[in-house]
Design a protein around this motif. Structure first.
Motif: not given
Length: 265
Positions: A215-219, A241-243
């Motif tokens: 749901d959230d790459a940083d988390a 996307g963010r990876f």
């Protein structure tokens, strides 16, 4: 969300599993990160654990025997309509057999192979068990990618085995080819000029790696660190996307990715 109810078309990544030195620690790490629950298949199955998302199987893990090398990775299995036939085709194209085609408790038929330019991969001919029943949503795999020093022979090998169409991606100096099934569906990628340092090793080797949707790459990166894992590359944005590139507490590499809303898979 993609709910899988039957065998995927041949050549589609369909299952993942991993051997680990400490099954309890692995369950805690991946359960926290990806929301998995676990079912132990018992001693007759070597205590193979089914990793489930909302009660549906998405991957597997087991504790490695003590006499096996201290090298671990997520292994990807490709759907095979006829496991024995694909093994024959793969060995004809240069593959070596690690584990010959065998039946697995009425669930399906499997084999494990290696190719000099493509690392290790598995085949799965589903019977009662078609493979991962949820894909492309948080907690399941969304993409698989081969890192290899020599992309040309690797791409030709997988085209010979699965009939993939090859789509080079022209982005600067990057050597990247997308793999498509004959029906046009994207199934994975090959990045040339590179390899992955697997747990316990010190040199890059050809290897498949998996992108898990989150749901959230940083988390997810914070959860990896909190769980005793490490981060090879901090989260970055891409058109898809963010990876981020991370490793579990045993040094196993994988990716966490928040897919872009309109990214094709």
């Amino acid at each position: 969300m993609t709910q899988v109810t039957s065998n995927a078309p041949e050549g589609t990544p369909t299952w993942l599993d991993i051997g680990v030195p400490d099954i309890d620690r692995a369950r805690t790490f991946y359960g926290t990160l990806l929301g998995w629950e676990f079912q132990d298949a018992g001693p007759e199955a070597g205590h193979y654990n089914q990793c489930s998302l909302r009660g549906e199987p998405v991957a597997g893990m087991m504790e490695n025997p003590a006499d096996q090398p201290d090298v671990y990775w997520w292994g990807v299995y490709f759907a095979a309509d006829d496991c024995d036939g694909v093994v024959e085709r793969a060995t004809g194209a240069g593959a070596d057999v690690v584990a010959p085609a065998m039946d697995v408790m009425g669930l399906g038929r499997m084999a494990i192979l290696t190719h000099p330019h493509g690392g290790q991969f598995g085949l799965w001919e589903g019977h009662a068990h078609p493979g991962s029943r949820i894909v492309n949503e948080p907690g399941s795999f969304v993409w698989n990618e081969l890192f290899t020093p020599d992309s040309g022979p690797a791409c030709e090998f997988f085209r010979a085995v699965f009939g993939y169409e090859l789509e080079p991606i022209p982005e600067g100096d990057m050597d990247y080819t997308v793999l498509r099934r004959p029906d046009g569906r994207y199934v994975g990628g090959v990045q040339g000029g590179s390899g992955i340092v697997l747990g316990g090793g010190d040199a890059p080797v050809p290897s498949w790696t998996t992108y898990f949707a989150v749901d959230d790459a940083d988390a997810a990166v914070r959860a990896v660190r909190d769980g005793g894992g490490t981060v090879d590359a901090e989260p970055v944005d891409s058109p898809y996307g963010r990876f981020a590139a991370v490793r579990d507490p045993f040094g196993v590499p994988f990716m966490v990715m928040k897919p872009a809303p309109d990214a094709g898979t």
